[in-house]
Design a protein around this motif. Sequence first.
Motif, PDB file in Angstrom:
ATOM      1  N   VAL A  26       0.466  -1.041   0.555  1.00 29.18           N
ATOM      2  CA  VAL A  26      -0.618  -0.222   0.085  1.00 29.18           C
ATOM      3  C   VAL A  26       0.795   0.960   0.131  1.00 29.18           C
ATOM      4  O   VAL A  26       1.666   1.045   0.762  1.00 29.18           O
ATOM      5  CB  VAL A  26      -1.000  -0.257   1.100  1.00 29.18           C
ATOM      6  CG1 VAL A  26      -0.323   0.223   2.167  1.00 29.18           C
ATOM      7  CG2 VAL A  26      -2.287   1.242   0.914  1.00 29.18           C
ATOM      8  N   ILE A  27       1.086   2.484  -0.020  1.00 33.99           N
ATOM      9  CA  ILE A  27       1.135   3.902  -0.577  1.00 33.99           C
ATOM     10  C   ILE A  27       2.015   3.624   1.087  1.00 33.99           C
ATOM     11  O   ILE A  27       0.892   3.849   1.503  1.00 33.99           O
ATOM     12  CB  ILE A  27       0.612   4.584  -1.279  1.00 33.99           C
ATOM     13  CG1 ILE A  27       1.295   5.840  -1.502  1.00 33.99           C
ATOM     14  CG2 ILE A  27      -0.752   4.683  -0.349  1.00 33.99           C
ATOM     15  CD1 ILE A  27       0.394   7.172  -2.256  1.00 33.99           C
ATOM     16  N   PHE A  28       3.175   4.582   0.923  1.00 29.95           N
ATOM     17  CA  PHE A  28       3.219   4.925   2.410  1.00 29.95           C
ATOM     18  C   PHE A  28       3.035   6.189   2.955  1.00 29.95           C
ATOM     19  O   PHE A  28       3.226   6.354   4.111  1.00 29.95           O
ATOM     20  CB  PHE A  28       5.039   4.113   2.984  1.00 29.95           C
ATOM     21  CG  PHE A  28       4.786   3.864   4.433  1.00 29.95           C
ATOM     22  CD1 PHE A  28       4.003   2.953   5.161  1.00 29.95           C
ATOM     23  CD2 PHE A  28       5.951   4.052   4.883  1.00 29.95           C
ATOM     24  CE1 PHE A  28       4.291   2.644   6.426  1.00 29.95           C
ATOM     25  CE2 PHE A  28       6.018   3.747   6.118  1.00 29.95           C
ATOM     26  CZ  PHE A  28       4.970   3.617   7.373  1.00 29.95           C
ATOM     27  N   ALA A  29       3.102   6.655   1.506  1.00 30.01           N
ATOM     28  CA  ALA A  29       2.700   8.276   2.303  1.00 30.01           C
ATOM     29  C   ALA A  29       1.158   8.282   2.131  1.00 30.01           C
ATOM     30  O   ALA A  29       0.315   8.268   1.507  1.00 30.01           O
ATOM     31  CB  ALA A  29       2.728   9.612   0.796  1.00 30.01           C
ATOM     32  N   GLY A  30       0.661   9.001   3.570  1.00 29.18           N
ATOM     33  CA  GLY A  30      -0.382   9.112   4.001  1.00 29.18           C
ATOM     34  C   GLY A  30      -1.500   8.268   4.939  1.00 29.18           C
ATOM     35  O   GLY A  30      -2.156   8.166   5.090  1.00 29.18           O
ATOM     36  N   PHE A  31      -0.260   6.973   4.479  1.00 27.66           N
ATOM     37  CA  PHE A  31      -1.092   5.483   5.148  1.00 27.66           C
ATOM     38  C   PHE A  31       0.200   5.032   5.851  1.00 27.66           C
ATOM     39  O   PHE A  31       1.304   5.360   5.649  1.00 27.66           O
ATOM     40  CB  PHE A  31      -1.365   4.799   4.367  1.00 27.66           C
ATOM     41  CG  PHE A  31      -2.762   4.902   3.552  1.00 27.66           C
ATOM     42  CD1 PHE A  31      -4.137   4.843   3.860  1.00 27.66           C
ATOM     43  CD2 PHE A  31      -3.560   6.304   2.284  1.00 27.66           C
ATOM     44  CE1 PHE A  31      -5.482   5.173   3.417  1.00 27.66           C
ATOM     45  CE2 PHE A  31      -4.055   6.274   1.756  1.00 27.66           C
ATOM     46  CZ  PHE A  31      -4.990   5.756   2.394  1.00 27.66           C
ATOM     47  N   THR A  32      -0.029   4.201   6.917  1.00 27.89           N
ATOM     48  CA  THR A  32       0.859   3.457   7.351  1.00 27.89           C
ATOM     49  C   THR A  32       0.319   1.922   7.690  1.00 27.89           C
ATOM     50  O   THR A  32      -0.873   1.891   7.288  1.00 27.89           O
ATOM     51  CB  THR A  32       0.719   4.151   9.007  1.00 27.89           C
ATOM     52  OG1 THR A  32       1.592   3.491   9.306  1.00 27.89           O
ATOM     53  CG2 THR A  32      -0.017   3.857   9.849  1.00 27.89           C
ATOM     54  N   HIS A  33       1.155   1.009   8.395  1.00 34.25           N
ATOM     55  CA  HIS A  33       0.221  -0.164   8.399  1.00 34.25           C
ATOM     56  C   HIS A  33       1.427  -0.777   9.401  1.00 34.25           C
ATOM     57  O   HIS A  33       2.319  -0.257   9.750  1.00 34.25           O
ATOM     58  CB  HIS A  33       0.469  -1.528   6.859  1.00 34.25           C
ATOM     59  CG  HIS A  33       1.635  -1.169   6.185  1.00 34.25           C
ATOM     60  ND1 HIS A  33       2.717  -1.944   6.647  1.00 34.25           N
ATOM     61  CD2 HIS A  33       2.045  -0.747   5.477  1.00 34.25           C
ATOM     62  CE1 HIS A  33       3.939  -1.778   6.255  1.00 34.25           C
ATOM     63  NE2 HIS A  33       3.488  -0.877   5.290  1.00 34.25           N
ATOM     64  N   GLU A  34       0.649  -2.276  10.166  1.00 33.51           N
ATOM     65  CA  GLU A  34       1.072  -1.921  11.289  1.00 33.51           C
ATOM     66  C   GLU A  34       2.584  -3.122  11.005  1.00 33.51           C
ATOM     67  O   GLU A  34       3.564  -2.932  11.995  1.00 33.51           O
ATOM     68  CB  GLU A  34       0.364  -3.256  11.893  1.00 33.51           C
ATOM     69  CG  GLU A  34      -0.342  -4.003  13.757  1.00 33.51           C
ATOM     70  CD  GLU A  34      -0.329  -5.347  13.440  1.00 33.51           C
ATOM     71  OE1 GLU A  34      -1.232  -6.043  12.701  1.00 33.51           O
ATOM     72  OE2 GLU A  34      -0.011  -5.412  14.791  1.00 33.51           O
TER      73      GLU A  34
END
Length: 425
Positions: free
Chosen positions: A75-83
């Motif tokens: 997933v795009i990592f600008a503007g989103f994050t993930h565990e």
Amino acid sequence: MTAESRTGRPWHPYTQHATAAPPPLVESARGSFLHLADGRRIFDAISSWWVNLHGHAEPRIAAAISAQARRLEQVIFAGFTHEPAERLASRLVAVAPKGLERAFFSDDGSTAVEVAVKMALACRPAGERRSVIAALDCAYHGDTFGAMSVSARGPFTAPYARLLFDVERLPFPEADGGGTLEAFERLLKDSPGRVAALIVEPLVLGAGGMKMYGAAVLRGLRELCRRHGVLFIADEVMTGFGRTGTLFACDQAGVSPDIMCLSKGVTGGFLPLGVTLASAEVFAGFHSLDRGRAFFHGHSYTANPLACAAALANLDIFEQEPVFERIAAVARAHESGLKRLAGRPGIAAARRLGTIAAVEFDARDSGYLSDVGPRLYDFYLSRGVLLRPLGNVVYLMPPYCSTAEDIAAAYDAVEDSRALLAARP
Ligand SMILES: Cc1ncc(COP(=O)(O)O)c(C=O)c1O
């Protein structure tokens, strides 16, 4: 048309296709061995370019990647994050030298270095910007332009020489490293406020010939950086994750860098991932209500969740399995191999740090392109061992699961290869 000149085939890295034999086809790999399509089993004595730690197809890392692939692959990592990225950042910071607080993700070792250099140059306010990077002779930091610029000049960089930015080069620390420290201090005193950062491969210069230097020099360089307001960048792309006997080479010197580059072993050698750890001070240099002060760097696959899951499984293995006992066993196996070679005709020098051992052969031409390297490489392969000499330096850096017998057999091949060189016209 030969098979090698056919179109639609891969173009291999660091390979002269006009002279190299067609590469063997690897069908699978397990533990310390590669299984070739022609039935041969090859001992991977260089951990597949220094990436593999616990063995090929390590089941815990394989399972973690597989589970992650079914949940979130990218997933795009600008503007989103993930565990996986959140957990990995916090776990890396927990095990890294004190003072490193933020993890910036990228793709590989070269990008981890590019990020480090860009951070170091841009983190100060515009009016205070220092523009010079200092680096060691014989250094290798990667193949992108910034990483090439801070690396030593040589055959890898020659076609781009005019396009690389200049750096202040410090002599490699010979003996007690006094000359290096003096040269650095002189540079800092003669041109105050000019040097932004020093980048070093801590304790072992890898592609430069597995050249080793002492922890006291590393401490000295760090101390000079601190006194003169220069950022200290530790490129632990190769040395990280136990290779030198401690989790990071900096740990042996009790040194905390301002910026640290990780890659290779961070995922246990399963997937490409670069990580640049930065201090709160470096991060603060970009933290502003002015959107124009953001760190403008990112890659499509920044913090890829599969790579992060592999890296978390790698850290689990370090936490839950006796990895440092395995590392000590590899070191012992090196010691007995090196003892056999010490002082033998044809051997100019031998050295070891942790799981990295290097043997320097007497050779008329010791450069990376000397014909000694390919001759030795072919000989070792014929003996069932993958070793890629750097000029006249043969090094062994096997996965931590390697047995004493596997390592001893690799040293047998190294010992016997002396005859090959002695027989040269
Ligand atoms: C110390 C060091 N830094 C950076 C790199 C570049 O890493 P990569 O090949 O993943 O781009 C290497 C690769 O060997 C390395 O040894």
